[in-house]
Design a protein around this motif. Structure first.
Motif, mmCIF file in Angstrom:
data_model
loop_
_atom_site.group_PDB
_atom_site.id
_atom_site.type_symbol
_atom_site.label_atom_id
_atom_site.label_comp_id
_atom_site.label_asym_id
_atom_site.label_seq_id
_atom_site.Cartn_x
_atom_site.Cartn_y
_atom_site.Cartn_z
ATOM 1 N N GLY A 38 -41.385 -32.260 6.112
ATOM 2 C CA GLY A 38 -40.502 -31.104 5.999
ATOM 3 C C GLY A 38 -40.316 -30.720 4.538
ATOM 4 O O GLY A 38 -40.663 -31.464 3.613
ATOM 5 N N LEU A 39 -39.744 -29.550 4.309
ATOM 6 C CA LEU A 39 -39.539 -29.056 2.950
ATOM 7 C C LEU A 39 -38.331 -29.735 2.298
ATOM 8 O O LEU A 39 -37.378 -30.100 2.990
ATOM 9 C CB LEU A 39 -39.302 -27.543 2.959
ATOM 10 N N ASP A 85 -36.391 -23.446 1.214
ATOM 11 C CA ASP A 85 -36.370 -22.380 2.214
ATOM 12 C C ASP A 85 -35.662 -22.910 3.451
ATOM 13 O O ASP A 85 -36.257 -23.625 4.269
ATOM 14 C CB ASP A 85 -37.800 -21.944 2.552
ATOM 15 N N ARG A 138 -34.866 -21.566 6.093
ATOM 16 C CA ARG A 138 -35.248 -20.985 7.392
ATOM 17 C C ARG A 138 -36.342 -21.775 8.093
ATOM 18 O O ARG A 138 -36.577 -21.591 9.292
ATOM 19 C CB ARG A 138 -35.723 -19.548 7.182
ATOM 20 N N GLN A 139 -37.011 -22.638 7.367
ATOM 21 C CA GLN A 139 -38.117 -23.390 7.962
ATOM 22 C C GLN A 139 -37.596 -24.501 8.875
ATOM 23 O O GLN A 139 -36.567 -25.120 8.586
ATOM 24 C CB GLN A 139 -38.991 -23.994 6.866
ATOM 25 N N ARG A 180 -37.208 -28.146 10.794
ATOM 26 C CA ARG A 180 -37.263 -29.520 10.292
ATOM 27 C C ARG A 180 -37.600 -30.463 11.442
ATOM 28 O O ARG A 180 -36.979 -30.406 12.502
ATOM 29 C CB ARG A 180 -35.933 -29.926 9.661
#
Length: 443
Positions: A357-358, A363, A365-366, A368
């Motif tokens: 994951g980021l 961001d 909005r992505q 997870r």
């Protein structure tokens, strides 16, 4: 007539006295050039020595480097640095270089000097001291048994902020000549630079101690995690001005699960430390209010940070250790963080690689991802920050493999000793701070 004119026009050979004067002048110029070259080499050596001394970041290393540098610059066989005690009358520390192991052993029985004799003279009279025959000096009290023979001495005081810190001594030039005024000048210059280096490293140590204390007070004390064993360790970066953003946390949740967090805020300053503290506190509040998987908690945390802070990018892993029947399982979500390390009861090490994951603040909005893994009895899970494994000269995979080998080597230790061993023998270059949090399931 012609013959006479021809003879008159011929050059006369130079007189012997003129040739002698020319030879003497050429010799004098050559000697001056040699002296200038030697002076240039000494100045260059002094500058290189100052740079070498200022590279050291630990006081014992600085003191030892001062002695060896002085010996190299002057060509001395023996060197020492005596550090004064608080009274300024005696030596409380004596760093000596040039003695053989046999000589060190012999002197260890009688103890190193405290500042009597000629050494005491320099303490009481802190002007540069050159002695051609130590035994004939009025303050001489002789040498103890086992002391190597020394005849000549060159000593200068080392001052820090206008106060005498200690004295730098040299004995016996390797070429057998007595110390001269040039040796004295170079040692006085080195002593001046040494005082600055000593002051710098003392400030370095104060700043590092303050930074470490500040960081540690931001980190929690682990609660009683029974039936689990838990242990954590934090190590600051080697650089004194680095106040890191690494943190860990563990929380007993109302539903019987245990939440474990490891994180790293980008940066090495007060802003990173403040961001770490605010992120940790927000996450704690969310853990007690949300009954959702780790991925949903991280997603909410990311949205909150984005809405009300300007925090830097942050990597973190949030895990729940949940009961499942008679055993346990690890349920985690990662925000760009290094995967946890699993040590099985048989001593095998395994990284739980999964979609990371980021990181936070990239961001929100992505989506997870969540991941699960069973935890048999007597299994150890290790969460850590990248400061434990990052090394500019080694690929990250190599460092991870080395850490896994360390973990299997020390897996049988009690958990606090285990995390201390990983921190002590880490494969990184210590340029970054590091945090480790380990949890062990009951047998």
């Amino acid at each position: 007539m012609a013959a006479g004119r021809e003879g008159e026009g011929a050059q006369r050979p130079p007189r012997p006295d003129l040739l002698a004067r020319l030879d003497a002048e050429v010799g004098r110029i050559e000697e001056q050039l040699r002296a200038l070259a030697a002076a240039k080499n000494r100045v260059e050596g002094l500058l290189e020595a100052v740079v070498a001394i200022t590279r050291e970041v630990e006081l014992p290393a600085v003191l030892h480097r001062i002695v060896t540098t002085a010996m190299d610059l002057v060509g001395a066989r023996y060197g020492a640095l005596g550090v004064l005690d608080e009274s300024g009358e005696f030596l409380e520390q004596f760093i000596v270089v040039g003695l053989s192991e046999q000589e060190r052993s012999a002197l260890a029985e009688v103890g190193f000097p405290r500042g009597l004799g000629v050494l005491g003279h320099l303490i009481r009279h802190p002007e540069p001291l050159r002695v051609g025959d130590i035994s004939s000096h009025p303050s001489s009290v002789g040498f103890p048994p086992g002391h190597p023979p020394m005849r000549t001495l060159l000593g200068v005081a080392v001052s820090v902020r206008g106060e005498i810190y200690g004295d730098l001594y040299l004995s016996e030039r390797r070429d057998g000549q007595p110390f001269d005024v040039r040796d004295e000048s170079i040692l006085v210059a080195l002593a001046s630079a040494a005082g600055i280096a000593i002051e710098s490293v003392r400030l370095f140590e104060q700043i590092r101690a303050g930074s470490e204390l500040f960081q540690r007070r931001l980190l929690p004390t682990l609660p009683d995690m029974r039936p689990f064993a838990a242990a954590a360790v934090y190590r600051p970066a080697a650089e004194p001005h680095h106040v890191g953003g690494d943190w860990y946390d563990a929380v007993l949740l109302p539903d019987g699960a245990v939440a474990v967090v490891i994180g790293d805020v980008v940066g090495h300053d007060l802003h990173a430390a403040a961001a770490m503290a605010s992120t940790r506190n927000m996450l704690r509040a969310l853990l007690f209010t949300l009954r959702t998987p780790p991925s949903a908690v991280l997603a909410q945390l990311d949205r909150t940070l984005e809405a009300i802070t300007d925090n830097p990018v942050t990597t973190t892993s949030l895990a729940r250790i949940e009961p499942t029947g008679a055993a346990w399982r690890l349920h985690w979500s990662s925000a760009g963080h290094i995967p946890p390390l699993l040590i099985t009861p048989g001593g095998r090490a395994e990284y739980l690689f999964a979609e990371p994951g980021l990181p936070l603040n990239v961001d929100s909005r992505q989506p997870r991802p969540d991941h699960t893994h069973p935890l048999p009895p007597d299994t150890t899970v290790v969460f850590f920050t990248d400061g434990l494994v990052e090394h500019p000269d080694h690929p990250i995979d190599e460092s991870l493999n080395e850490l896994a080998e360390l973990a299997t080597t020390y897996a049988a230790l009690p958990l606090q000793d285990f995390v201390q061993a990983l921190a002590d023998h880490h494969p990184s270059d210590a340029h970054d701070d590091m945090a480790i949090l380990a949890l062990r399931t009951p047998r």
